[in-house]
Design a protein around this motif. Sequence first.
Motif, PDB file in Angstrom:
ATOM      1  N   GLY A 194       0.833  -1.197   0.000  1.00 23.23           N
ATOM      2  CA  GLY A 194       0.000   0.000   0.000  1.00 23.23           C
ATOM      3  C   GLY A 194       0.864   1.242   0.000  1.00 23.23           C
ATOM      4  O   GLY A 194       1.930   1.257   0.604  1.00 23.23           O
ATOM      5  N   THR A 195       0.389   2.281  -0.696  1.00 19.37           N
ATOM      6  CA  THR A 195       1.198   3.483  -0.879  1.00 19.37           C
ATOM      7  C   THR A 195       0.347   4.736  -0.709  1.00 19.37           C
ATOM      8  O   THR A 195      -0.756   4.829  -1.241  1.00 19.37           O
ATOM      9  CB  THR A 195       1.821   3.509  -2.292  1.00 19.37           C
ATOM     10  N   THR A 196       0.903   5.706   0.018  1.00 16.88           N
ATOM     11  CA  THR A 196       0.364   7.061   0.068  1.00 16.88           C
ATOM     12  C   THR A 196       1.513   8.006  -0.244  1.00 16.88           C
ATOM     13  O   THR A 196       2.634   7.803   0.236  1.00 16.88           O
ATOM     14  CB  THR A 196      -0.213   7.400   1.459  1.00 16.88           C
ATOM     15  N   ALA A 197       1.266   9.020  -1.055  1.00 17.65           N
ATOM     16  CA  ALA A 197       2.321   9.943  -1.445  1.00 17.65           C
ATOM     17  C   ALA A 197       1.804  11.377  -1.393  1.00 17.65           C
ATOM     18  O   ALA A 197       0.692  11.655  -1.833  1.00 17.65           O
ATOM     19  CB  ALA A 197       2.820   9.621  -2.856  1.00 17.65           C
ATOM     20  N   VAL A 198       2.629  12.270  -0.844  1.00 16.12           N
ATOM     21  CA  VAL A 198       2.274  13.672  -0.702  1.00 16.12           C
ATOM     22  C   VAL A 198       3.430  14.522  -1.187  1.00 16.12           C
ATOM     23  O   VAL A 198       4.597  14.235  -0.879  1.00 16.12           O
ATOM     24  CB  VAL A 198       1.936  14.014   0.765  1.00 16.12           C
ATOM     25  N   ALA A 199       3.130  15.574  -1.941  1.00 17.21           N
ATOM     26  CA  ALA A 199       4.152  16.504  -2.402  1.00 17.21           C
ATOM     27  C   ALA A 199       4.456  17.524  -1.319  1.00 17.21           C
ATOM     28  O   ALA A 199       3.561  18.002  -0.620  1.00 17.21           O
ATOM     29  CB  ALA A 199       3.687  17.213  -3.669  1.00 17.21           C
TER      30      ALA A 199
END
Length: 298
Positions: A194-199
């Motif tokens: 599972g992946t969450t990505a934030v700039a």
Amino acid sequence: MTKPRIGLLGTGPWADRTHAPALAGHPGVDFSGVWGRRPEAAAALAAAHGTRAYDDVDALFEASDAVAFALPPDVQAPLAARAAAAGCHLLLDKPVATRVTLARETALAAEKAGVASVVFCTLRFAERTAPWIEEQTALGGWYLAQAHWLGALFSPGSTSAYAASPWRREKGGLWDVGPHVLSVLLPVLGEVTGTTAVAGPADSRHLLLRHASGAGSSTTLSLGAPARAADAGITLFGDHGRAVMPSWADAVGSFGAAVDALLESARSGVAHPCDARFGLRVTEILADAEARLVGGPV
């Protein structure tokens, strides 16, 4: 016995400072030649290390048992597939590609040709970090990793030779230093599920990953951090307390260890853990993170 012949594709700072010196100084290989997109740079690099420059990349493949790459990832991938088809073992740079289709084609080409492959993720081959990763993987019981890799290539006043790299400017820390962090997290914590990505500011990217072991990891990546904030590290937390990855240096020595790993894989027929398939998985994870990015630079 005849030494294995290894050629080099690429003439930029990474090739000049790491790949070429390592190949020229390796006692177990014959540095068979250099090819580059700038023939004059290939000629200069070859002359500096007592080997031959090639204008025709296929001629270098024919003169080599293996080839090493120091090229932008999406230039590297199709040439690597071509080299595999010519029967050359592959010493790839990270990431293998920034497009999943290209990374997959490279991995499939290596498998079809039956050639060995190794992706040069520095931490997996450096003298101090490689055994540390193996030790933590064997130990197990980790439930959290905190990682950061804050480069200052693009900070004001930077004099880094790598700041002139167009692909790094376009793709940022996610793709340049992200593979290094993943090369540690995947063996220690397991597959990413599972992946969450934030700039974040500038090119910074924050990743939250869930792993097959049940562990979680958080990572911040950047090439545009302030120079005084530049730093990299990985800390593990788990049943045995806390483990901090040691510092590392000597890229030339690390690359020499990657050469040894490729030669052993070619000799034994046993795939290396950091092979083209692993490189494909890293590209898949980073492409997924890129697609999931929330927000924009602030």
